[in-house]
Scaffold this active site. Structure first.
Site, short mmCIF file in Angstrom:
data_model
loop_
_atom_site.label_atom_id
_atom_site.label_comp_id
_atom_site.label_asym_id
_atom_site.label_seq_id
_atom_site.Cartn_x
_atom_site.Cartn_y
_atom_site.Cartn_z
N ASP A 147 6.78 13.36 -30.70
CA ASP A 147 6.57 12.95 -28.72
C ASP A 147 6.36 11.24 -28.90
O ASP A 147 5.08 10.94 -30.16
CB ASP A 147 5.38 13.16 -28.21
CG ASP A 147 3.70 14.02 -29.43
OD1 ASP A 147 4.96 13.68 -30.69
OD2 ASP A 147 2.78 13.58 -28.81
N GLU A 182 0.01 8.68 -41.40
CA GLU A 182 0.74 9.52 -40.76
C GLU A 182 2.44 9.35 -40.62
O GLU A 182 2.97 10.13 -41.38
CB GLU A 182 0.07 9.56 -39.54
CG GLU A 182 0.72 8.65 -38.71
CD GLU A 182 0.39 8.56 -37.17
OE1 GLU A 182 0.26 9.87 -36.45
OE2 GLU A 182 0.35 8.02 -36.39
#
Length: 534
Positions: free
Chosen positions: A312, A496
């Site tokens: 996403d 991340e």
């Protein structure tokens, strides 16, 4: 607009914060089956829209993680009674009625500390135990301790956790691997599926189905009896993803299942709620406004399905590959999801074998073989020589090359010839100085060029090694490991996602700032160190 974070607080501390008025009741994981979790946008909808719409916090996730100090119905009634008053102050009202959530902490490593030592010290910092939570919290309690990714992600996420668990096992913490596996089994038994994360606002969707890989990891640790222990949950997860398959006609789709014109059955990402995501409410409202030619609920469901995919967002889901308003996730049968479903079917067959249920073995082997044929027929791009997604509404392949092309290798469903061609396409099209890029499209989305993500590097390494492509696997793994170590030496942190174009920096794009922590990067880094050294 207020800053999004206060200092990190445990729920024990949060309960004490509220003690000056009256103690907050709690509920435990044992109570979950007798409760109907109510997410914030339904508990106090008018207040929720006002806070998110006026961007009271810089991160939309912050308010849905905040803890109400009293019964949400009372907060809602009070807000409705006071909101039109001349002296009403929304900021003060929220401060009076909610306890803000805190950010996960990251310890500063010792100067010159090896990266594996730093990661080992991160595990307890990122660990949480919430067998019970305050009554009105959006957090869902779990029976066992777990590890969160870090930063704004203060809950346990589904597919993130598998790669975190790989690192825990590498660190020798096999007890926590079992605990987290049991948490996911508990959620399947309690909610009928594994939600995106253990929050009330995540219950309408799942994430890439890695539970079978978690069971496989547990079996590697303790022996094959683990397969039989989790057989019931494996079958329940499969039933969740396949719900409605028996009633579909060719060319139809329902929930997570698609039946193609030739009768082939594949899966897609889907969300049960056609509304803006609570944690990204304003972004989704604005995106739907930009898609003036489409019903808003259709856009919102596609955005939510994109969140379920874990990617996403990505050009993979966009009609024109560029604009988020053209998103059409539910129209696509993704190669990674269907490869994971193949692995789930194979894992259930394995579990049935361990309990000597021959009929069950045969049934799931047959389903896996049928899916394999469907993938090879519809998701193999013969001209390009790699695996792709399939647009079931337009009856055509989506020819873009992305890192998802490696999932058929990772799960072992590809033939040797097709695996070798896929490896060649990846080498020519996705290999970068810092590993493999997520796609070849640079459009500002975080699951696109130039970003590289730890889980996709691991899928690439494992998939390529499985088919004897050890040189390319080592090249990808070593390059990504060097990227992670370079940023660690420069900024004393793991993040991340990474810019793998050779800039030596963390990744960018997406709906929020780059996050530190970071669960799956920690796990994959330890595994790559174990394979290729530092």
């Amino acid at each position: 607009m207020r800053s999004v974070y206060l200092a990190s607080l445990s729920f024990t501390a949060l309960l004490c914060v509220a003690c000056s008025s009256q103690p907050l009741a709690t509920w435990s994981y044992e109570d979950a089956r007798n409760r109907t979790p109510v997410p914030p946008d339904l508990a106090y909808p008018e207040l929720f829209e006002a806070v998110q719409g006026q961007q009271l916090f810089t991160d939309q996730k912050h308010f849905v993680d905040a803890l109400p100090r009293r019964d949400p119905s009372q907060i809602r009634a009070d807000y409705l009674a006071r909101r039109d008053g001349a002296d009403f102050n929304l900021d003060a009202f929220v401060e009076d009625n909610f306890i803000e959530s805190g950010q996960a902490e990251s310890p500063t490593p010792k100067p010159g500390a090896p990266i594996d030592e730093h990661i080992d010290k991160l595990w307890p910092v990122l660990s949480r135990t919430y067998m019970q939570v305050p009554q009105y919290s959006s957090l869902l309690p779990l029976p066992q301790p777990y590890v969160v990714p870090g930063g704004r992600f203060r809950e346990m996420y589904y597919w993130d956790s598998y790669f975190t668990m790989l690192g825990l096992e590498q660190s020798g913490d096999t007890a926590q691997v079992r605990q987290m596996t049991d948490n996911f089994a508990y959620m399947i038994d309690t909610y009928g599926h594994i939600p995106n994360g253990n929050r009330t606002y995540y219950l309408s969707r799942s994430q890439p189905p890695f539970f079978a890989y978690m069971v496989e990891l547990q079996a590697h640790i303790e022996g094959e009896q683990a397969y039989g222990r989790y057989l019931g949950q494996l079958q329940k997860e499969y039933a969740y993803w396949m719900e409605g398959a028996q009633t579909l006609k060719p060319g139809e789709a329902g929930r997570h299942v698609v039946k193609l014109a030739d009768g082939s059955v594949l899966n897609r990402y889907w969300d049960a709620s056609p509304t803006p995501r609570q944690e990204s409410w304003l972004q989704d409202v604005k995106t739907a406004e930009q898609a003036a030619d489409r019903p808003k609920d259709e856009v919102w469901r596609d955005l939510r399905a994109g969140a379920e995919s874990g990617w996403d967002f990505s050009s993979r889901w966009l009609g024109n590959g560029k604009d988020l308003a053209t998103i059409r996730t539910t129209s696509i049968a993704p190669v990674d999801l269907n490869s994971l479903m193949y692995h789930l079917e194979r894992t259930i067959a394995k579990a049935c074998e361990t309990v000597e249920n021959v009929a069950c073995v045969n049934a799931y082997v047959q389903r896996a073989e049928q899916r394999q044929r469907a993938i090879e027929t519809h998701l193999w791009n013969a001209d390009g020589g790699y695996y792709v997604d399939y647009d079931w509404q337009q009856n055509r392949q989506r020819p873009a090359l992305t890192a998802a092309t490696l999932f058929p290798l990772y799960t072992g469903l590809a033939s040797s010839e097709r695996a070798n061609r896929t490896a060649d396409a990846v080498r020519k099209g996705l290999l970068r100085p810092g590993g493999i890029a997520t796609s070849q499209v640079n459009n500002g989305q975080q699951w696109d060029e130039p970003n590289g993500w730890a889980p996709l590097q691991w899928v690439a390494v494992e998939g390529l090694e499985r088919y004897g492509q050890t040189d390319l696997a080592r090249e990808i793994g070593s390059r990504f490991l060097q990227q992670v170590q370079a940023l660690y030496r420069k900024e004393d942190k793991l993040v991340e996602k990474y810019d793998v174009s050779g800039q030596g920096s963390g990744g960018g794009g997406g709906e929020y700032e780059l996050q530190d922590g970071f669960g799956w990067t920690n796990g994959v880094t330890l595994k790559l160190l174990g394979k290729y050294g530092g």
